[in-house]
Design a protein around this motif. Sequence first.
Motif, PDB file in Angstrom:
ATOM      1  N   ILE A  31      54.925 -16.729  71.232  1.00  0.00           N
ATOM      2  CA  ILE A  31      53.814 -15.820  71.533  1.00  0.00           C
ATOM      3  C   ILE A  31      54.122 -14.998  72.787  1.00  0.00           C
ATOM      4  N   ALA A  32      54.764 -15.633  73.766  1.00  0.00           N
ATOM      5  CA  ALA A  32      55.103 -14.931  75.011  1.00  0.00           C
ATOM      6  C   ALA A  32      56.264 -13.957  74.811  1.00  0.00           C
ATOM      7  N   GLY A  33      56.943 -14.035  73.672  1.00  0.00           N
ATOM      8  CA  GLY A  33      58.049 -13.128  73.398  1.00  0.00           C
ATOM      9  C   GLY A  33      59.376 -13.593  73.963  1.00  0.00           C
ATOM     10  N   GLN A  34      59.445 -14.820  74.422  1.00  0.00           N
ATOM     11  CA  GLN A  34      60.689 -15.346  74.979  1.00  0.00           C
ATOM     12  C   GLN A  34      61.711 -15.662  73.896  1.00  0.00           C
ATOM     13  N   VAL A  39      64.753 -17.610  65.836  1.00  0.00           N
ATOM     14  CA  VAL A  39      65.134 -18.688  66.756  1.00  0.00           C
ATOM     15  C   VAL A  39      64.117 -19.822  66.666  1.00  0.00           C
ATOM     16  N   PHE A  40      62.825 -19.474  66.556  1.00  0.00           N
ATOM     17  CA  PHE A  40      61.761 -20.468  66.400  1.00  0.00           C
ATOM     18  C   PHE A  40      62.025 -21.327  65.167  1.00  0.00           C
ATOM     19  N   LYS A  41      62.312 -20.672  64.050  1.00  0.00           N
ATOM     20  CA  LYS A  41      62.549 -21.392  62.791  1.00  0.00           C
ATOM     21  C   LYS A  41      63.812 -22.249  62.876  1.00  0.00           C
ATOM     22  N   GLN A  42      64.871 -21.704  63.438  1.00  0.00           N
ATOM     23  CA  GLN A  42      66.124 -22.469  63.553  1.00  0.00           C
ATOM     24  C   GLN A  42      65.951 -23.690  64.453  1.00  0.00           C
ATOM     25  N   THR A  43      65.216 -23.516  65.541  1.00  0.00           N
ATOM     26  CA  THR A  43      64.999 -24.635  66.462  1.00  0.00           C
ATOM     27  C   THR A  43      64.188 -25.739  65.792  1.00  0.00           C
ATOM     28  N   LEU A  44      63.135 -25.333  65.075  1.00  0.00           N
ATOM     29  CA  LEU A  44      62.331 -26.332  64.366  1.00  0.00           C
ATOM     30  C   LEU A  44      63.165 -27.069  63.318  1.00  0.00           C
ATOM     31  N   THR A  45      63.964 -26.329  62.579  1.00  0.00           N
ATOM     32  CA  THR A  45      64.807 -26.949  61.543  1.00  0.00           C
ATOM     33  C   THR A  45      65.773 -27.942  62.169  1.00  0.00           C
TER      34      THR A  45
END
Length: 110
Positions: A31-34, A39-45
């Motif tokens: 949400i903050a755009g960092q 990247v969000f999806k890859q990190t969760l996976t």
Amino acid sequence: MNATDTATRKKPDLKQYLDPTGVQVLKKRLIAGQITPSVFKQTLTRQMVSQFFLEYTHPVDHALEKMAGILKRERSLIRQAAKNRKEAVDADSETGLSQPFPLPSSKKME
């Protein structure tokens, strides 16, 4: 294993391995755009897969653990039975009951 075993086996649901705190942190960063959505999806996976393999045990390991438990219980029962037998023999020798009573003679008393 035959073809029916592999066909009926379910894929693990990796969503159950999500860390709620980690997801919240990643959401805030997204949400903050960092970080980007990819990247969000890859990190969760990565997090789900690594957590899955930390908790994963091979089906053969389950069978071996079960067999080890059975063997441990059987050895315990055998040891307990031997201990009880030894105590019974010791108790009989202390009371003198280990020798049978003399049998009456088969001849008639005259």
